[in-house]
Design a protein around this motif. Structure first.
Motif, short mmCIF file in Angstrom:
data_model
loop_
_atom_site.label_atom_id
_atom_site.label_comp_id
_atom_site.label_asym_id
_atom_site.label_seq_id
_atom_site.Cartn_x
_atom_site.Cartn_y
_atom_site.Cartn_z
N GLY A 305 -35.64 17.18 33.07
CA GLY A 305 -34.54 17.61 33.25
C GLY A 305 -33.80 18.46 32.19
N LYS A 306 -35.35 18.66 31.03
CA LYS A 306 -35.15 19.15 29.68
C LYS A 306 -35.70 20.86 30.23
N ASP A 307 -36.27 20.90 31.66
CA ASP A 307 -37.10 22.06 31.60
C ASP A 307 -35.85 23.05 33.12
N SER A 308 -35.08 22.23 34.04
CA SER A 308 -34.09 22.64 34.27
C SER A 308 -33.73 24.31 33.39
N PRO A 309 -33.02 23.81 32.48
CA PRO A 309 -31.92 25.11 32.34
C PRO A 309 -32.21 25.85 31.80
N LEU A 310 -34.11 25.88 31.22
CA LEU A 310 -34.47 27.14 30.68
C LEU A 310 -35.02 27.93 32.29
N LEU A 311 -35.92 26.54 33.26
CA LEU A 311 -36.25 27.85 35.05
C LEU A 311 -34.97 28.60 34.97
N ALA A 312 -33.07 28.35 35.03
CA ALA A 312 -32.45 29.08 35.47
C ALA A 312 -32.22 30.42 34.16
N SER A 313 -32.31 29.83 32.97
CA SER A 313 -32.04 31.06 32.44
C SER A 313 -32.79 31.87 32.52
N ALA A 314 -34.02 31.04 33.16
CA ALA A 314 -35.10 33.36 32.62
C ALA A 314 -34.99 32.97 34.31
N GLN A 315 -34.99 32.35 35.49
CA GLN A 315 -34.91 33.46 36.30
C GLN A 315 -33.07 34.50 36.48
N SER A 316 -32.17 33.69 35.86
CA SER A 316 -31.23 34.65 35.95
C SER A 316 -31.68 36.01 35.53
N LEU A 317 -32.17 36.03 34.31
CA LEU A 317 -32.23 37.26 33.59
C LEU A 317 -32.99 37.81 33.84
N PRO A 424 -28.03 29.41 38.09
CA PRO A 424 -28.46 30.72 38.79
C PRO A 424 -27.95 31.37 39.31
N PHE A 425 -26.81 30.24 40.81
CA PHE A 425 -26.43 30.75 41.51
C PHE A 425 -24.67 30.73 41.69
N PRO A 426 -24.25 32.06 42.57
CA PRO A 426 -25.01 32.98 43.63
C PRO A 426 -26.56 33.92 42.84
N SER A 427 -25.59 34.28 41.06
CA SER A 427 -26.15 35.46 40.53
C SER A 427 -25.36 34.45 38.91
N SER A 428 -25.71 33.74 38.37
CA SER A 428 -26.14 33.39 36.87
C SER A 428 -23.85 32.83 37.06
N SER A 429 -23.88 31.85 37.05
CA SER A 429 -22.22 31.91 36.58
C SER A 429 -22.27 30.91 36.27
N LEU A 430 -20.89 30.44 34.91
CA LEU A 430 -21.11 29.85 34.38
C LEU A 430 -19.71 28.55 35.04
N MET A 431 -20.60 27.57 34.89
CA MET A 431 -19.50 26.53 35.69
C MET A 431 -18.61 25.96 34.92
N ILE A 432 -17.55 25.61 35.16
CA ILE A 432 -16.27 25.30 34.01
C ILE A 432 -15.45 23.88 34.50
N ALA A 433 -16.26 22.72 34.47
CA ALA A 433 -15.64 22.12 35.35
C ALA A 433 -14.41 20.59 34.85
N CYS A 434 -13.95 21.14 35.55
CA CYS A 434 -12.05 20.84 35.38
C CYS A 434 -12.17 18.78 35.82
N HIS A 435 -11.07 17.87 35.80
CA HIS A 435 -9.88 17.09 37.04
C HIS A 435 -8.85 17.58 36.78
N ALA A 436 -8.73 17.56 38.17
CA ALA A 436 -7.49 18.11 38.52
C ALA A 436 -6.11 16.43 38.93
N LEU A 437 -5.86 15.90 39.77
CA LEU A 437 -4.24 15.35 39.74
C LEU A 437 -3.70 16.04 40.34
N VAL A 438 -3.22 15.00 41.67
CA VAL A 438 -2.46 15.46 42.77
C VAL A 438 -1.74 14.52 42.84
N ARG A 439 -0.23 14.83 43.43
CA ARG A 439 0.83 13.80 43.41
C ARG A 439 0.47 13.06 45.30
#
Length: 508
Positions: A305-317, A424-439
């Motif tokens: 798990g500690k290597d995944s972010p490094l590989l993702a940022s390296a490939q994106s750069l 890193p997909f499709p081309s270096s994205s910042l994923m912003i996670a949210c919860h949403a509630l509907v009726r």
């Protein structure tokens, strides 16, 4: 003599204010007769604040010696300034006695006469209980006078409890300072690390020196290099010396190292670089380093798990540099700095910096169920949360509401932020996670077939079973595939886990 008497009269008429100095010492404000009115008979040095200092008047050594001499009948020195009993009673240092009552202020000559007639009490008399009015005989039990009996304000139970609280507070403060010191050291380590990285990005000559001492993560056409050891995939860090030896065997120059980009550094300030060797023979590199180049999508879910972010940022750069080799204004080639933190067009004097695209990923719930969907590009059987790019000018709330309405035809009633992750997909994205509630009354799904292949509601039991299921075990004998969800490295997995904990914490 007249001058002396006149000075003495002047002193009595105009007493010194608080904080005035006498014999090189400073009189504490609480010892002033002017504020607290008439004083009782003089107390020995073990009373009040002096007893708290171990039986000595720290503020005035001369006054303490004179006081002891006066009480023992030795004369010499002025009589001590005693604390009023009422003041001691107010602060809990003396118990009230019915025999004690405030007396009117005596004249100066009467005060001198009373000082001369003040009885001298011995420890034996103290034990017998013979004491003059205004002095409460006690035996000091806190050890400040080495176990000797003395005269002072009697210590009440409330005072003992207060002292216990003070001691415990001092112990707590010492432990807090120690913990705070450790946190500060950790914080300082992080600050030094970040400032060192920033210096490498801004100083080309310093970064060039770091390339000769750092370690390298290798890629081949944006695929990372991995090694399989005991059924585990590791991400090897090749040293600068090993890189030079390998390039020499491949009959390549060391100029390849200058194509690397800075991606971080270790806690020991060892710089870490990423280098793509796509122009070299892939099989020769794999045989030389005893490993293989693997697709990044697979690599992110099999490495630690500690290597995944490094590989993702390296490939994106690396991908960003590959797609920004020319200036968008002049069409001339751009040049990267040594660290790879920017590219510059000398013709237009424009500077380009690596960028990420903001993407919202939302787990929709109606209170008792959560909604998951499939895109055509997903592996068979995998369901995930809804996601979409932010449009120009939108904030996060507007993007979440728009994406849910577009993809599944539901209107969001409320939403809240959870976490973020670089992807890193499709081309270096910042994923912003949210919860949403509907009726729940308006939870009928209307799928947009242009973006989704399928979307449906999942209950708690089905979600729990899907989290335990692996992709390989999802296939059934009849050819059907049971639903499974993104692995724990993906932020969608975190959203689903949070929803499960929320459902389980609710009362039945």
């Amino acid at each position: 003599m007249k001058g002396q008497r006149r000075n003495a009269a002047t002193y009595r008429a105009h007493p010194r204010p608080h904080g005035s100095r006498r014999h090189g010492t400073q009189t504490p404000p609480f010892l002033s007769r002017r504020d607290h009115g008439p004083l009782t008979h003089p107390l020995p040095v073990t009373s009040g604040a002096a007893a708290m200092r171990g039986g000595r008047d720290v503020a005035s050594p001369e006054r303490s010696a004179a006081s002891e001499g006066a009480l023992r009948g030795q004369g010499g020195g002025s009589a001590p300034r005693a604390l009023p009993v009422a003041l001691l009673q107010t602060h809990g240092l003396c118990r009230k006695s019915p025999s004690l009552s405030p007396a009117p202020a005596p004249a100066p000559r009467q005060r001198a006469k009373r000082r001369a007639q003040a009885p001298v009490l011995s420890p034996a008399a103290s034990a017998a209980g013979s004491a003059s009015p205004g002095i409460v005989p006690v035996k000091t039990t806190l050890g400040w006078d080495s176990g000797k009996e003395g005269y002072g304000a009697e210590m009440s139970e409330a005072t003992r409890q207060s002292l216990h609280v003070l001691v415990m507070a001092a112990v707590f403060r010492a432990a807090h300072r120690r913990a705070s010191s450790l946190v500060c050291r950790l914080h300082s380590t992080y600050v030094r690390k970040m400032r060192y990285l920033n210096e490498l990005k801004e100083n080309d000559s310093l970064c060039r020196q770091a390339q000769t001492l750092g370690t390298f993560y290798l890629f081949h056409n944006l695929s990372p290099f991995l090694q399989e050891v005991e059924k585990k995939y590791l991400v090897p860090q090749v040293s600068a010396a090993e890189m030079r030896r390998m390039l020499e065997k491949l009959k390549e120059t060391e100029q390849w190292i200058e194509k690397s980009v800075l991606i971080g550094c270790s806690d020991e300030h060892v710089p870490q670089f990423a280098l793509d060797l796509g122009a070299l023979e892939k099989s020769l590199i794999e045989s030389e380093l005893r490993g293989s180049f693997t697709d990044l999508r697979k690599a992110l879910f099999v490495v630690d798990g500690k290597d995944s972010p490094l590989l993702a940022s390296a490939q994106s750069l690396l991908r960003w540099h590959d797609s920004h080799q020319y200036c968008s204004k002049t069409g001339q080639p751009t040049q990267k700095n040594v660290a790879g933190s920017k590219r510059v067009c000398h013709g237009s004097r424009m500077t380009y910096y690596p960028q990420m695209s903001p993407v919202v990923i939302t787990l929709v719930s109606d209170g008792s169920r959560c909604l998951l969907a499939r895109q055509p590009s997903f592996p068979q059987g995998m369901y995930s949360a809804l996601s979409g790019f932010c449009d120009m000018g939108e904030n996060l709330e507007e993007t979440v509401r728009r994406e849910v309405a577009e993809e599944v035809g539901l209107e969001v009633e409320s939403l809240w932020y959870s976490a973020s992750q670089h992807w890193p997909f499709p081309s270096s994205s910042l994923m912003i996670a949210c919860h949403a509630l509907v009726r729940a009354q308006q939870a009928e799904i209307s799928v947009d077939s242009l973006e989704l292949e399928e979307a449906r509601w999942f209950g708690l039991e089905e979600i729990v079973e899907g989290l335990k299921r692996e992709p390989r075990s999802s296939k059934q004998d009849d050819g059907s595939v049971l639903p499974w969800f993104p692995p724990k490295q993906a932020i969608a997995h975190q959203l689903i886990q949070e929803w499960v904990k929320q459902q389980m914490s609710q009362p039945a």
